[in-house]
Write a protein that holds these residues in place. Structure first.
Motif, PDB file in Angstrom:
ATOM      1  N   ALA A  55      36.555  48.921  38.891  1.00 34.05           N
ATOM      2  CA  ALA A  55      36.387  49.014  37.116  1.00 34.05           C
ATOM      3  C   ALA A  55      37.025  48.949  36.041  1.00 34.05           C
ATOM      4  O   ALA A  55      37.382  48.369  35.093  1.00 34.05           O
ATOM      5  CB  ALA A  55      35.203  50.297  37.332  1.00 34.05           C
ATOM      6  N   ASN A  56      38.251  49.100  36.871  1.00 33.23           N
ATOM      7  CA  ASN A  56      39.557  48.686  36.446  1.00 33.23           C
ATOM      8  C   ASN A  56      40.020  48.245  36.431  1.00 33.23           C
ATOM      9  O   ASN A  56      40.701  47.632  35.533  1.00 33.23           O
ATOM     10  CB  ASN A  56      41.515  49.916  36.805  1.00 33.23           C
ATOM     11  CG  ASN A  56      40.855  51.401  35.815  1.00 33.23           C
ATOM     12  OD1 ASN A  56      39.483  51.930  35.367  1.00 33.23           O
ATOM     13  ND2 ASN A  56      41.005  53.072  37.307  1.00 33.23           N
ATOM     14  N   ILE A  57      39.921  47.317  37.434  1.00 30.97           N
ATOM     15  CA  ILE A  57      40.801  45.317  37.659  1.00 30.97           C
ATOM     16  C   ILE A  57      39.480  44.759  37.023  1.00 30.97           C
ATOM     17  O   ILE A  57      40.570  44.065  36.117  1.00 30.97           O
ATOM     18  CB  ILE A  57      40.143  45.072  39.363  1.00 30.97           C
ATOM     19  CG1 ILE A  57      41.402  46.314  40.109  1.00 30.97           C
ATOM     20  CG2 ILE A  57      40.977  43.883  39.653  1.00 30.97           C
ATOM     21  CD1 ILE A  57      41.274  45.831  41.724  1.00 30.97           C
ATOM     22  N   LEU A  58      38.232  45.011  37.151  1.00 31.04           N
ATOM     23  CA  LEU A  58      37.783  44.060  35.840  1.00 31.04           C
ATOM     24  C   LEU A  58      38.335  44.310  34.844  1.00 31.04           C
ATOM     25  O   LEU A  58      38.551  43.470  33.948  1.00 31.04           O
ATOM     26  CB  LEU A  58      35.961  44.724  36.472  1.00 31.04           C
ATOM     27  CG  LEU A  58      35.739  44.128  37.670  1.00 31.04           C
ATOM     28  CD1 LEU A  58      34.310  44.595  37.761  1.00 31.04           C
ATOM     29  CD2 LEU A  58      35.524  43.011  38.251  1.00 31.04           C
ATOM     30  N   LEU A  59      37.649  45.570  33.967  1.00 33.08           N
ATOM     31  CA  LEU A  59      38.706  45.499  32.732  1.00 33.08           C
ATOM     32  C   LEU A  59      39.855  44.873  32.521  1.00 33.08           C
ATOM     33  O   LEU A  59      39.904  44.692  30.909  1.00 33.08           O
ATOM     34  CB  LEU A  59      38.915  47.111  32.340  1.00 33.08           C
ATOM     35  CG  LEU A  59      37.148  48.461  32.369  1.00 33.08           C
ATOM     36  CD1 LEU A  59      37.501  49.844  31.904  1.00 33.08           C
ATOM     37  CD2 LEU A  59      36.434  47.603  30.374  1.00 33.08           C
ATOM     38  N   SER A  60      40.769  45.383  32.954  1.00 31.89           N
ATOM     39  CA  SER A  60      42.187  45.167  32.599  1.00 31.89           C
ATOM     40  C   SER A  60      42.802  43.964  33.290  1.00 31.89           C
ATOM     41  O   SER A  60      43.457  42.844  32.819  1.00 31.89           O
ATOM     42  CB  SER A  60      42.583  46.137  33.257  1.00 31.89           C
ATOM     43  OG  SER A  60      43.269  45.653  34.767  1.00 31.89           O
ATOM     44  N   SER A  61      41.427  43.045  33.830  1.00 31.24           N
ATOM     45  CA  SER A  61      41.872  41.153  34.326  1.00 31.24           C
ATOM     46  C   SER A  61      41.540  40.249  33.222  1.00 31.24           C
ATOM     47  O   SER A  61      42.467  39.259  33.107  1.00 31.24           O
ATOM     48  CB  SER A  61      41.542  41.030  35.383  1.00 31.24           C
ATOM     49  OG  SER A  61      39.629  41.108  35.327  1.00 31.24           O
ATOM     50  N   GLY A  62      41.160  40.632  31.822  1.00 37.38           N
ATOM     51  CA  GLY A  62      41.026  39.020  30.924  1.00 37.38           C
ATOM     52  C   GLY A  62      40.233  38.204  32.150  1.00 37.38           C
ATOM     53  O   GLY A  62      39.547  39.081  32.839  1.00 37.38           O
ATOM     54  N   ASP A  63      39.808  37.365  31.256  1.00 32.45           N
ATOM     55  CA  ASP A  63      38.920  36.203  31.394  1.00 32.45           C
ATOM     56  C   ASP A  63      40.066  34.784  32.552  1.00 32.45           C
ATOM     57  O   ASP A  63      40.614  34.153  31.667  1.00 32.45           O
ATOM     58  CB  ASP A  63      38.553  35.402  30.586  1.00 32.45           C
ATOM     59  CG  ASP A  63      37.374  34.809  30.687  1.00 32.45           C
ATOM     60  OD1 ASP A  63      37.081  34.397  31.777  1.00 32.45           O
ATOM     61  OD2 ASP A  63      37.390  33.396  29.724  1.00 32.45           O
ATOM     62  N   ALA A  64      39.766  35.066  33.486  1.00 34.07           N
ATOM     63  CA  ALA A  64      40.870  34.587  34.804  1.00 34.07           C
ATOM     64  C   ALA A  64      42.089  34.833  34.193  1.00 34.07           C
ATOM     65  O   ALA A  64      42.780  33.786  34.906  1.00 34.07           O
ATOM     66  CB  ALA A  64      39.657  33.264  35.064  1.00 34.07           C
ATOM     67  N   GLY A  65      42.853  35.402  34.431  1.00 34.30           N
ATOM     68  CA  GLY A  65      43.444  35.874  33.874  1.00 34.30           C
ATOM     69  C   GLY A  65      44.289  35.934  32.055  1.00 34.30           C
ATOM     70  O   GLY A  65      44.945  36.900  31.862  1.00 34.30           O
ATOM     71  N   LYS A  66      43.615  35.656  31.543  1.00 36.00           N
ATOM     72  CA  LYS A  66      43.893  35.400  30.283  1.00 36.00           C
ATOM     73  C   LYS A  66      43.807  36.342  29.115  1.00 36.00           C
ATOM     74  O   LYS A  66      42.316  37.866  29.610  1.00 36.00           O
ATOM     75  CB  LYS A  66      43.367  33.986  29.674  1.00 36.00           C
ATOM     76  CG  LYS A  66      43.151  33.660  28.347  1.00 36.00           C
ATOM     77  CD  LYS A  66      42.839  32.930  28.142  1.00 36.00           C
ATOM     78  CE  LYS A  66      43.027  32.231  26.345  1.00 36.00           C
ATOM     79  NZ  LYS A  66      42.196  31.512  25.649  1.00 36.00           N
ATOM     80  N   GLY A  67      44.720  37.275  28.481  1.00 36.20           N
ATOM     81  CA  GLY A  67      45.112  38.883  27.781  1.00 36.20           C
ATOM     82  C   GLY A  67      44.641  39.404  29.026  1.00 36.20           C
ATOM     83  O   GLY A  67      44.022  40.671  28.785  1.00 36.20           O
ATOM     84  N   ARG A  68      44.747  39.566  30.161  1.00 26.32           N
ATOM     85  CA  ARG A  68      45.522  40.280  31.126  1.00 26.32           C
ATOM     86  C   ARG A  68      45.768  41.762  30.632  1.00 26.32           C
ATOM     87  O   ARG A  68      47.254  41.105  29.803  1.00 26.32           O
ATOM     88  CB  ARG A  68      45.559  40.190  32.290  1.00 26.32           C
ATOM     89  CG  ARG A  68      45.899  41.368  33.560  1.00 26.32           C
ATOM     90  CD  ARG A  68      46.345  40.182  34.579  1.00 26.32           C
ATOM     91  NE  ARG A  68      44.921  39.672  34.878  1.00 26.32           N
ATOM     92  CZ  ARG A  68      45.695  38.741  36.793  1.00 26.32           C
ATOM     93  NH1 ARG A  68      46.609  39.118  36.771  1.00 26.32           N
ATOM     94  NH2 ARG A  68      44.239  38.420  36.855  1.00 26.32           N
ATOM     95  N   LEU A  69      45.397  43.159  30.830  1.00 24.70           N
ATOM     96  CA  LEU A  69      46.670  44.053  30.820  1.00 24.70           C
ATOM     97  C   LEU A  69      47.449  44.124  31.659  1.00 24.70           C
ATOM     98  O   LEU A  69      47.161  45.165  33.174  1.00 24.70           O
ATOM     99  CB  LEU A  69      45.622  45.453  30.448  1.00 24.70           C
ATOM    100  CG  LEU A  69      45.202  45.407  29.486  1.00 24.70           C
ATOM    101  CD1 LEU A  69      43.646  46.485  28.699  1.00 24.70           C
ATOM    102  CD2 LEU A  69      45.507  45.001  28.050  1.00 24.70           C
TER     103      LEU A  69
END
Length: 482
Positions: A89-103
């Motif tokens: 869940a944390n990966i999906l939350l922080s990944s952004g949109d295909a890496g864009k906006g990733r935490l």
């Protein structure tokens, strides 16, 4: 039927008289009979102590190498499953949109923790498969777990693959929901079943071992008292028959027997005592704290799921509260009133340690405080838990105010003052109190084994010496009648 004649009666009477003279009527006969009784009782006591010592060694081997590890492996599996799902869940939350906006930092840490949890699950499943051999019910449970985990990994892998595509978040979320449903409906109940069954098997073996040790202790005391009584009668008879105050050999044999009885009973009582400390004082707390840790990771996962899946937020909020109640149960508390009631009940406990107005795994631990430093560590854990609970309410308030990114960053960042930092502090405190109990469990196992290996040879040697000394003490007296 014809009665025997006078001749036969005289022969029978003469035979009985000969037997009395041989085995009791004469002084040498009485000495030989008392010597034989001493040898038989000493041998019986030595055999009993040897059998008890070997059985105790076997019990400690089972406790240290099978019963405790398979219970903790099942608890670790429960925890790792929850952690893996939380990190997904944390990966999906922080990944952004295909890496864009990733935490970036939360994403990197989540990926690392996800891999650690997956490897831990594989290790625990292998351990449990070995431990389950011979128990068909546990074997089937582990088999189903292994199959379901393979399916779970496939669903999570598909979710992460979809999340890597631009605009793939919705498809990823659908796969994640299916994976989480599988986790909740199949994997976690099976893991909990294994914890319960393995802990119950440990308890059954413990109860049987304690009962056996108690019976062996009573028997050893009875044999020891009887042997000392026989040696006392022998000493009295020698003094009476040979006008000597004490026989040095028999006196030394009596001292050896007394020491052997003391050492043997000490071995049995120490084994029983160390077994009780290992099982109930230490391991009961280890199990409660392991459950608390698994529940904590599940609650933390519910928090991530709550942020990730708007459609299921009400469900995940209820689930989070249910986990909180499992850890620190407060009658009638809601998500809005829980923090205030936690503070009230905890202040009552701090004023009076017998004023326990809460239930749950923390209550189980506080009811079983045994070791130095354990209470302080357990109380520190609850205080750290209260901080984490307040963080959860802060994240929900941010989300309700429309500050979704701020809520995600607060929950997922590891900077001081954030939810993950406080969760880490809570887990560190929980590990500390668990470590205290694990250390005392290990110490009890070592001391239990040492009691057997250290005392049994001495007790056996002293009983052998008692037999030899009795024979040497009687030898000159018997020689007088040759």
């Amino acid at each position: 039927m014809q009665r025997p004649g006078p001749g036969l009666r005289r022969q029978a009477g003469a035979a009985r008289a000969a037997l009395r003279r041989r085995f009791w009527a004469t002084v040498p006969a009485r000495l030989r009979l008392l010597r034989a009784a001493t040898v038989l009782l000493a041998t019986a006591l030595a055999v009993l102590l040897t059998v008890a010592g070997l059985a105790a060694h076997g019990t400690w081997d089972s406790v240290a190498e099978r019963d405790a590890p398979r219970t903790t492996s099942a608890a670790d599996l429960d925890l790792a499953l929850n952690d893996m799902d939380a990190q997904a869940a944390n990966i999906l939350l922080s990944s952004g949109d295909a890496g864009k906006g990733r935490l970036r930092t939360p994403y990197t840490k989540a990926v690392g923790f996800y891999g650690d949890a997956r490897r831990e699950i594989g290790h625990d499943l292998r351990t449990l498969a070995v431990a389950a051999q011979g128990d068909r019910s546990d074997e089937k449970t582990v088999e189903h777990l292994t199959d379901d985990f393979a399916e779970y990994q496939e669903l999570i892998g598909r979710a992460l693959e979809n999340d890597g595509h631009k605009g793939g978040k919705a498809a990823a979320l659908a796969d994640y929901r299916r994976a989480t449903d599988l986790l909740r409906n199949e994997l976690l109940p099976a893991a909990t079943t294994l914890v319960t069954s393995n802990d119950a098997a440990f308890e059954a073996e413990y109860s049987s071992a304690r009962s056996t040790l108690d019976a062996q202790l009573c028997t050893a005391l009875a044999l020891g008292v009887l042997l000392l009584a026989v040696l006392g009668v022998l000493q009295w008879y020698l003094a009476r028959s040979f006008r000597r105050i004490l026989n040095p050999g028999v006196l030394a044999a009596t001292v050896c027997t007394l020491l052997a009885v003391i050492l043997g009973t000490q071995m049995l009582s120490a084994s029983s005592g160390h077994l009780r400390v290992a099982r109930h004082d230490a391991f009961d707390s280890v199990v409660a704290l392991s459950r608390a840790r698994a529940i904590a990771y599940d609650a933390n996962a519910d928090e991530s799921r709550y942020l990730l899946d708007p459609q299921y937020r009400e469900h995940y909020e209820e689930s989070f509260l249910a986990k909180s109640q499992q850890l620190y149960g407060i009658n009638g508390a809601t998500i809005d009133t829980y923090d205030d009631q936690l503070a009230i009940t905890w202040r009552a406990y701090e004023r009076d340690h017998h004023d326990l107005r809460f239930t749950g795994e923390f209550r189980r631990e506080l009811d079983n405080i045994t070791f130095p430093g354990e209470r302080e560590a357990a109380e520190k854990t609850v205080r750290a838990y209260a901080v984490y609970e307040r963080d959860d309410r802060k994240a929900r308030a941010l989300l309700a105010a429309g500050k979704e990114r701020e809520a995600v960053e607060f929950c997922m960042d590891w900077k001081p003052g954030t939810s993950n930092a406080h969760f880490g502090a809570w887990m560190a405190a929980l590990d500390q109190v668990t470590g205290i109990n694990r250390a005392h469990f290990d110490a009890s196992v070592r001391e239990g084994r040492a009691a057997v290996s250290g005392l049994l040879p001495w007790a056996g040697g002293l009983l052998l010496a008692a037999v030899v000394l009795t024979g040497l003490g009687l030898r000159p007296r018997l020689a007088e009648y040759r």
